[in-house]
Motif scaffolding. Sequence first.
Motif, PDB file in Angstrom:
ATOM      1  N   ALA A  43       0.247  -4.359   4.731  1.00 54.33           N
ATOM      2  CA  ALA A  43       0.360  -3.606   4.012  1.00 54.33           C
ATOM      3  C   ALA A  43       1.371  -4.824   2.687  1.00 54.33           C
ATOM      4  CB  ALA A  43       1.757  -2.416   4.219  1.00 54.33           C
ATOM      5  N   ALA A  44       2.493  -5.145   3.198  1.00 56.87           N
ATOM      6  CA  ALA A  44       2.575  -6.865   2.653  1.00 56.87           C
ATOM      7  C   ALA A  44       1.524  -7.644   1.867  1.00 56.87           C
ATOM      8  CB  ALA A  44       3.653  -7.037   3.002  1.00 56.87           C
ATOM      9  N   ALA A  74      -2.185  -5.174  -8.160  1.00 58.82           N
ATOM     10  CA  ALA A  74      -2.742  -4.144  -8.543  1.00 58.82           C
ATOM     11  C   ALA A  74      -1.612  -3.690  -9.562  1.00 58.82           C
ATOM     12  CB  ALA A  74      -2.316  -3.445  -7.567  1.00 58.82           C
ATOM     13  N   THR A  75      -0.881  -4.997  -9.572  1.00 55.24           N
ATOM     14  CA  THR A  75       0.995  -4.608 -10.612  1.00 55.24           C
ATOM     15  C   THR A  75      -0.609  -4.835 -11.674  1.00 55.24           C
ATOM     16  OG1 THR A  75       2.196  -4.957  -9.063  1.00 55.24           O
ATOM     17  CG2 THR A  75       2.686  -5.694 -11.380  1.00 55.24           C
ATOM     18  N   HIS A 134       4.416   2.961  -5.497  1.00 53.36           N
ATOM     19  CA  HIS A 134       5.559   1.705  -5.173  1.00 53.36           C
ATOM     20  C   HIS A 134       5.631   1.944  -6.645  1.00 53.36           C
ATOM     21  CE1 HIS A 134       5.058  -2.764  -4.910  1.00 53.36           C
ATOM     22  NE2 HIS A 134       4.663  -3.050  -4.037  1.00 53.36           N
ATOM     23  N   ASN A 153       2.273   2.713   0.213  1.00 54.40           N
ATOM     24  CA  ASN A 153       2.327   1.652   0.817  1.00 54.40           C
ATOM     25  C   ASN A 153       3.743   2.367   1.938  1.00 54.40           C
ATOM     26  OD1 ASN A 153       4.354   1.924  -0.954  1.00 54.40           O
ATOM     27  ND2 ASN A 153       4.432  -0.027  -0.482  1.00 54.40           N
ATOM     28  N   ASP A 211      -3.632   3.778  -8.293  1.00 51.34           N
ATOM     29  CA  ASP A 211      -2.938   2.546  -7.224  1.00 51.34           C
ATOM     30  C   ASP A 211      -4.147   2.360  -5.879  1.00 51.34           C
ATOM     31  OD1 ASP A 211      -2.435   0.804  -6.222  1.00 51.34           O
ATOM     32  OD2 ASP A 211      -0.052   1.768  -6.532  1.00 51.34           O
ATOM     33  N   ALA A 263      -4.303  -0.173  -3.995  1.00 56.66           N
ATOM     34  CA  ALA A 263      -4.112  -1.239  -3.116  1.00 56.66           C
ATOM     35  C   ALA A 263      -4.328  -0.885  -2.171  1.00 56.66           C
ATOM     36  CB  ALA A 263      -2.419  -1.915  -4.173  1.00 56.66           C
ATOM     37  N   GLN A 264      -3.742  -0.456  -1.829  1.00 59.53           N
ATOM     38  CA  GLN A 264      -3.626  -0.004  -0.236  1.00 59.53           C
ATOM     39  C   GLN A 264      -4.921   0.900   0.423  1.00 59.53           C
ATOM     40  OE1 GLN A 264      -1.641  -1.208   1.925  1.00 59.53           O
ATOM     41  NE2 GLN A 264      -0.037  -2.023   0.556  1.00 59.53           N
ATOM     42  N   SER A 303      -6.442  -4.454  -4.637  1.00 62.87           N
ATOM     43  CA  SER A 303      -5.545  -6.020  -4.797  1.00 62.87           C
ATOM     44  C   SER A 303      -6.296  -7.155  -3.615  1.00 62.87           C
ATOM     45  CB  SER A 303      -4.565  -5.387  -4.119  1.00 62.87           C
ATOM     46  OG  SER A 303      -3.625  -6.548  -4.228  1.00 62.87           O
ATOM     47  N   HIS A 314      -5.170  -9.533  -1.803  1.00 61.51           N
ATOM     48  CA  HIS A 314      -4.535 -10.221  -0.427  1.00 61.51           C
ATOM     49  C   HIS A 314      -4.483  -9.071   0.525  1.00 61.51           C
ATOM     50  CE1 HIS A 314      -0.369  -8.348  -1.964  1.00 61.51           C
ATOM     51  NE2 HIS A 314      -0.450  -8.860  -3.051  1.00 61.51           N
ATOM     52  N   LYS A 315      -4.674  -7.586  -0.030  1.00 61.48           N
ATOM     53  CA  LYS A 315      -4.409  -6.398   1.009  1.00 61.48           C
ATOM     54  C   LYS A 315      -5.824  -6.088   0.900  1.00 61.48           C
ATOM     55  CE  LYS A 315      -0.741  -4.432  -1.267  1.00 61.48           C
ATOM     56  NZ  LYS A 315       0.790  -5.598  -0.979  1.00 61.48           N
ATOM     57  N   ARG A 320       7.311  -5.139   8.350  1.00 65.86           N
ATOM     58  CA  ARG A 320       8.590  -5.888   7.325  1.00 65.86           C
ATOM     59  C   ARG A 320       9.209  -5.021   7.203  1.00 65.86           C
ATOM     60  NH1 ARG A 320       7.753  -5.353   0.461  1.00 65.86           N
ATOM     61  NH2 ARG A 320       9.473  -5.256   0.077  1.00 65.86           N
ATOM     62  N   ARG A 345       8.485  -1.130   9.094  1.00 70.30           N
ATOM     63  CA  ARG A 345       7.157  -0.578   8.706  1.00 70.30           C
ATOM     64  C   ARG A 345       6.585  -1.419   9.546  1.00 70.30           C
ATOM     65  NH1 ARG A 345       4.714  -1.750   2.781  1.00 70.30           N
ATOM     66  NH2 ARG A 345       4.428  -3.644   3.895  1.00 70.30           N
TER      67      ARG A 345
HETATM   68  N1  7TS Z   1       0.765  -0.598  -5.271  1.00 67.87           N
HETATM   69  C1  7TS Z   1       1.204  -0.278  -4.167  1.00 67.87           C
HETATM   70  C2  7TS Z   1       0.160   1.287  -3.265  1.00 67.87           C
HETATM   71  C3  7TS Z   1       0.854  -1.727  -2.855  1.00 67.87           C
HETATM   72  O1  7TS Z   1       1.445  -1.200  -2.211  1.00 67.87           O
HETATM   73  C4  7TS Z   1       1.278  -2.867  -3.486  1.00 67.87           C
HETATM   74  C5  7TS Z   1       2.494  -3.874  -3.064  1.00 67.87           C
HETATM   75  C6  7TS Z   1       1.161  -3.065  -5.186  1.00 67.87           C
HETATM   76  C7  7TS Z   1       1.009  -1.400  -5.710  1.00 67.87           C
HETATM   77  C8  7TS Z   1       1.513  -4.271  -5.755  1.00 67.87           C
HETATM   78  O2  7TS Z   1       0.265  -4.532  -5.616  1.00 67.87           O
HETATM   79  P1  7TS Z   1       0.107  -6.487  -6.157  1.00 67.87           P
HETATM   80  O3  7TS Z   1      -1.536  -6.439  -5.658  1.00 67.87           O
HETATM   81  O4  7TS Z   1       0.965  -6.376  -7.848  1.00 67.87           O
HETATM   82  O5  7TS Z   1       0.700  -7.468  -4.945  1.00 67.87           O
HETATM   83  N2  7TS Z   1       2.969  -3.180  -1.550  1.00 67.87           N
HETATM   84  C9  7TS Z   1       3.471  -4.633  -1.070  1.00 67.87           C
HETATM   85  C10 7TS Z   1       4.172  -4.129   0.105  1.00 67.87           C
HETATM   86  O6  7TS Z   1       3.570  -2.586   0.836  1.00 67.87           O
HETATM   87  N3  7TS Z   1       4.898  -4.789   1.146  1.00 67.87           N
HETATM   88  O7  7TS Z   1       4.855  -5.671  -0.196  1.00 67.87           O
HETATM   89  C11 7TS Z   1       3.556  -5.640  -1.093  1.00 67.87           C
END
Ligand code: 7TS
Length: 430
Positions: free
Chosen positions: A54-55, A118-119, A147, A199, A224, A226-227, A247, A249-250, A383, A403
């Motif tokens: 998830a990271a 995602a951010t 998140h 997440n 969102d 991302a996951q 995202s 990298h996820k 994590r 986690r």
């Molecule tokens: N939204 C969710 C639900 C996430 O899990 C994360 C990153 C983000 C947004 C941000 O995504 P990014 O693409 O900007 O990196 N989550 C985590 C986590 O659970 N542990 O490290 C990063």
Amino acid sequence: MSTGSPDSLLPDGETLEELSNSPRATFDVEKIRAEFPVLDQRVNGHPLIYLDNAATTQKPRSVIEAIGSYYSNNNANVHRGVHELSQRATVDFEQSREKVRNLIGASSIEEIIFVRGATEGINLVAQTFGRTRVRAGDEILITTMEHHSNIVPWQMLCEQVGAKLKVVPINDRGEISLDEYESLLGEKTRLVAAAHLSNALGTINPVHEMVRLAHEKDIPVLLDSAQGTSHLEVDVKDIDCDFLVLSGHKMYGPTGIGALYGKKEHLSAMPPYQGGGDMILSVTFEKTTYNELPHKFEAGTPNIAGAIGLGAAIDFLESCGVKALMEHEHEVLVYGEEALRNLPEVRLIGEAKEKSSVLSFVVAGVHPHDLGTILDHQGIAIRTGHHCAQPTMERFQVPATARASIACFNTKQDIDALIRGIKSAIEVFT
Ligand code: 7TS
């Protein structure tokens, strides 16, 4: 240079189409594992067991090679060169955009904006759509399980325009109630922004219903995801969300790349996010006209290698078959939940009926960080902490959790090792 899909992952003799249509489609986890070079190592004297997906997920060989191949063979800037390398880079970059479009079922590549992750996608919507649509006294609705990336950009917007952040509560299993959600959709609500898959808890939100209820009141919805995109089948037309972020990298792709999906009607009406090269049609000191979608939102040289890597990651996901992958991960998740429930010292945090890929828990008498360190000594990566979801931790009255987060390459044996590690930590600390 085409990145191609790794056909070697298919069961012998099967085509991709046969695999996805076949009820007997099998998921060969050993073949999948062999695609991830990083897994083939010992950490602290033990075979690596990676449960921190998830990271960030690990990367299959095809993704690593696609990035290497771009730099070795085609490196050039996109959208501006008449020369061969620039044209090849542009074709591969734009093909990746098409792969994102196809993966999430968007209507057009105009609706797919490459972002850093995602951010950045959420910040883009907050500062463009949000700044033009949200006024003093208006409300943005999020959920308790967000998140920080889906909290802070909205708080910043609210501060800038004098709007209010409203929060949908969650129950002890980590689920929202649709009745409570609906009652918070008010006349002043200008946007709903919600996690697709949490997440910190693993909860899958009822996004179809959430969007339907919001749209009944003409309120747009950002998801969102991302996951979501590496664990769920995502179809933005079917869900009917207005925006969705993913995202790279996820989902087995590189860091520093992600995508924002937006309905064309919204993206067309939104002002640009950043100014610079590539997002313009013409510039004079008096006036600038902006480029067509999606380029209007992509100022400056993009993460070309990242986008190409993301395209290869999507090929990988599709070669696994998202359905088969979901089934495999679900089996490992349920196995893990049962094993954790059998340990009296363990309390699971997040027991939603609809859940995916995340085992979040606390162990009585063992601080999550100590547990993480003991597991690391056994080659097991999880994590520990608040997972950038401090309000979720507060809801469950824990400062942090441990986690373990599952990806397609994890096995029940990984869970067995995790449980052995937790038992050894309990012995040391209690
Ligand atoms: N939204 C969710 C639900 C996430 O899990 C994360 C990153 C983000 C947004 C941000 O995504 P990014 O693409 O900007 O990196 N989550 C985590 C986590 O659970 N542990 O490290 C990063």
